[in-house]
Design a protein around this motif. Sequence first.
Motif, PDB file in Angstrom:
ATOM      1  N   PRO A  35      77.554 -92.041  21.876  1.00  0.00           N
ATOM      2  CA  PRO A  35      76.529 -92.011  20.829  1.00  0.00           C
ATOM      3  C   PRO A  35      76.943 -92.912  19.647  1.00  0.00           C
ATOM      4  O   PRO A  35      78.134 -93.121  19.431  1.00  0.00           O
ATOM      5  CB  PRO A  35      76.505 -90.544  20.410  1.00  0.00           C
ATOM      6  CG  PRO A  35      77.864 -90.028  20.725  1.00  0.00           C
ATOM      7  CD  PRO A  35      78.321 -90.806  21.931  1.00  0.00           C
ATOM      8  N   ARG A  36      75.957 -93.474  18.962  1.00  0.00           N
ATOM      9  CA  ARG A  36      74.567 -93.204  19.269  1.00  0.00           C
ATOM     10  C   ARG A  36      73.940 -94.278  20.156  1.00  0.00           C
ATOM     11  O   ARG A  36      73.047 -94.018  20.943  1.00  0.00           O
ATOM     12  CB  ARG A  36      73.785 -93.065  17.956  1.00  0.00           C
ATOM     13  CG  ARG A  36      74.178 -91.797  17.186  1.00  0.00           C
ATOM     14  CD  ARG A  36      73.472 -91.665  15.858  1.00  0.00           C
ATOM     15  NE  ARG A  36      74.032 -92.636  14.910  1.00  0.00           N
ATOM     16  CZ  ARG A  36      73.836 -92.568  13.587  1.00  0.00           C
ATOM     17  NH1 ARG A  36      73.107 -91.595  13.074  1.00  0.00           N
ATOM     18  NH2 ARG A  36      74.372 -93.452  12.779  1.00  0.00           N
ATOM     19  N   GLU A 108      83.384 -85.911  11.874  1.00  0.00           N
ATOM     20  CA  GLU A 108      82.068 -86.454  12.224  1.00  0.00           C
ATOM     21  C   GLU A 108      81.723 -86.165  13.680  1.00  0.00           C
ATOM     22  O   GLU A 108      80.578 -85.855  14.018  1.00  0.00           O
ATOM     23  CB  GLU A 108      82.039 -87.955  11.964  1.00  0.00           C
ATOM     24  CG  GLU A 108      80.771 -88.674  12.411  1.00  0.00           C
ATOM     25  CD  GLU A 108      79.501 -88.188  11.714  1.00  0.00           C
ATOM     26  OE1 GLU A 108      78.407 -88.539  12.177  1.00  0.00           O
ATOM     27  OE2 GLU A 108      79.614 -87.448  10.710  1.00  0.00           O
ATOM     28  N   ARG A 112      78.437 -84.108  15.010  1.00  0.00           N
ATOM     29  CA  ARG A 112      77.500 -84.652  15.997  1.00  0.00           C
ATOM     30  C   ARG A 112      77.415 -83.770  17.242  1.00  0.00           C
ATOM     31  O   ARG A 112      76.346 -83.590  17.812  1.00  0.00           O
ATOM     32  CB  ARG A 112      77.921 -86.069  16.392  1.00  0.00           C
ATOM     33  CG  ARG A 112      77.758 -87.081  15.284  1.00  0.00           C
ATOM     34  CD  ARG A 112      77.972 -88.483  15.793  1.00  0.00           C
ATOM     35  NE  ARG A 112      77.761 -89.472  14.746  1.00  0.00           N
ATOM     36  CZ  ARG A 112      77.574 -90.767  14.982  1.00  0.00           C
ATOM     37  NH1 ARG A 112      77.569 -91.213  16.226  1.00  0.00           N
ATOM     38  NH2 ARG A 112      77.394 -91.603  13.987  1.00  0.00           N
ATOM     39  N   LEU A 115      75.191 -80.926  16.438  1.00  0.00           N
ATOM     40  CA  LEU A 115      73.810 -81.373  16.252  1.00  0.00           C
ATOM     41  C   LEU A 115      73.153 -81.763  17.569  1.00  0.00           C
ATOM     42  O   LEU A 115      72.031 -81.340  17.880  1.00  0.00           O
ATOM     43  CB  LEU A 115      73.785 -82.575  15.300  1.00  0.00           C
ATOM     44  CG  LEU A 115      72.430 -83.247  15.071  1.00  0.00           C
ATOM     45  CD1 LEU A 115      71.458 -82.289  14.406  1.00  0.00           C
ATOM     46  CD2 LEU A 115      72.612 -84.502  14.221  1.00  0.00           C
ATOM     47  N   TYR A 116      73.851 -82.543  18.374  1.00  0.00           N
ATOM     48  CA  TYR A 116      73.252 -83.093  19.585  1.00  0.00           C
ATOM     49  C   TYR A 116      73.211 -82.088  20.728  1.00  0.00           C
ATOM     50  O   TYR A 116      72.219 -81.969  21.435  1.00  0.00           O
ATOM     51  CB  TYR A 116      74.035 -84.326  20.053  1.00  0.00           C
ATOM     52  CG  TYR A 116      74.097 -85.465  19.073  1.00  0.00           C
ATOM     53  CD1 TYR A 116      73.068 -85.704  18.168  1.00  0.00           C
ATOM     54  CD2 TYR A 116      75.193 -86.326  19.063  1.00  0.00           C
ATOM     55  CE1 TYR A 116      73.135 -86.763  17.279  1.00  0.00           C
ATOM     56  CE2 TYR A 116      75.263 -87.390  18.182  1.00  0.00           C
ATOM     57  CZ  TYR A 116      74.243 -87.604  17.285  1.00  0.00           C
ATOM     58  OH  TYR A 116      74.313 -88.654  16.412  1.00  0.00           O
ATOM     59  N   SER A 203      68.878 -93.164  15.721  1.00  0.00           N
ATOM     60  CA  SER A 203      68.977 -91.994  14.835  1.00  0.00           C
ATOM     61  C   SER A 203      69.516 -90.776  15.577  1.00  0.00           C
ATOM     62  O   SER A 203      69.494 -90.711  16.814  1.00  0.00           O
ATOM     63  CB  SER A 203      67.608 -91.663  14.243  1.00  0.00           C
ATOM     64  OG  SER A 203      66.737 -91.171  15.254  1.00  0.00           O
ATOM     65  N   ASP A 204      69.973 -89.785  14.810  1.00  0.00           N
ATOM     66  CA  ASP A 204      70.398 -88.517  15.393  1.00  0.00           C
ATOM     67  C   ASP A 204      69.250 -87.870  16.163  1.00  0.00           C
ATOM     68  O   ASP A 204      69.452 -87.286  17.236  1.00  0.00           O
ATOM     69  CB  ASP A 204      70.883 -87.562  14.300  1.00  0.00           C
ATOM     70  CG  ASP A 204      72.237 -87.950  13.727  1.00  0.00           C
ATOM     71  OD1 ASP A 204      72.969 -88.705  14.393  1.00  0.00           O
ATOM     72  OD2 ASP A 204      72.567 -87.497  12.620  1.00  0.00           O
ATOM     73  N   THR A 208      69.179 -86.630  20.134  1.00  0.00           N
ATOM     74  CA  THR A 208      68.828 -85.271  20.540  1.00  0.00           C
ATOM     75  C   THR A 208      67.660 -85.272  21.518  1.00  0.00           C
ATOM     76  O   THR A 208      67.664 -84.536  22.510  1.00  0.00           O
ATOM     77  CB  THR A 208      68.481 -84.423  19.301  1.00  0.00           C
ATOM     78  OG1 THR A 208      69.597 -84.438  18.403  1.00  0.00           O
ATOM     79  CG2 THR A 208      68.181 -82.983  19.690  1.00  0.00           C
TER      80      THR A 208
END
Length: 221
Positions: A35-36, A108, A112, A115-116, A203-204, A208
Amino acid sequence: MNIDLVLPNRDAAGRMLADRLESYRDGRNVVLALPRGGVPVGLQIARRLQAPMDLLMVRKISMPGFPEFAIGAVIDGAEPQVLLNEAVDPATLPAGYVEAEAQRMLAEIARRRALYLQDHPAIPLAGKRAIVVDDGIATGATLRVALAALARLDLLEIVVAVPVAAPEVVRELRGKVADVVCLITPEPFRAVGLHYVNFDQVSDAEVTEALRQSREHPSLA
C-alpha cells in the motif's frame, strides 16, 4: 520489455501484468500488494488469477531532508526488520535517526493495518505462491526488506510483479525470487511516475475499497 511504454493508470497496469501472469493461474496464489500504490495494481491481478489479496505492510526510511529518496525500509511483525541500502553508510546519518524513523514508520504501519484490514485476519501464506505487487520500483529498498521477511515463511515461491522498475533492480531481484514480471525497464531510470499518464496518489479510502472488492468479488468470471 518495452522501455517506451506509457501506462494509462494503475488499473490498466495491473491488467497488463495479469496478462503476463496467466501461467500462474493454478489456485496456489496470494497477491501481496504494497500500500498504497500497489493495491489497485494488485486488485486487477487478484481478480484475473482468482486469488485472495492481502497487504504487505512496508514503509521506506527516507534520506534526511529528501523525503522521496529511500535509504532503507522497515516491515512490521513479531520482530520488526530494518534494512538499509548497501550504499548507505550509517555513520553519515544523524545519531539515532534510523531508529527514530523506524519507530515512526512502524506506528504508521499499525495505523494503516487497523484502517485497511479492520477485523479481517491475515491470509495464511504457508504453501502458497506469494505474488508481490507494487506500482513501480525505484531503488528497491522497500521491496528488499519485504522479500527478506517473506523468505522466513514456508512459501511455495515468490514472484514479483511491477509495471515499471529500474533495470539494475530487476536484475538483482531475478537472483532472489522465482520470477520477476515487469512491463517497463527504462534506462536511464528517473522516476516511476514518469511512465504513467495518471499517477495520482492512492487514498486510504481507495485501498479499503479495493480490499473489500477483492473479498466480495474475487474474480472477473
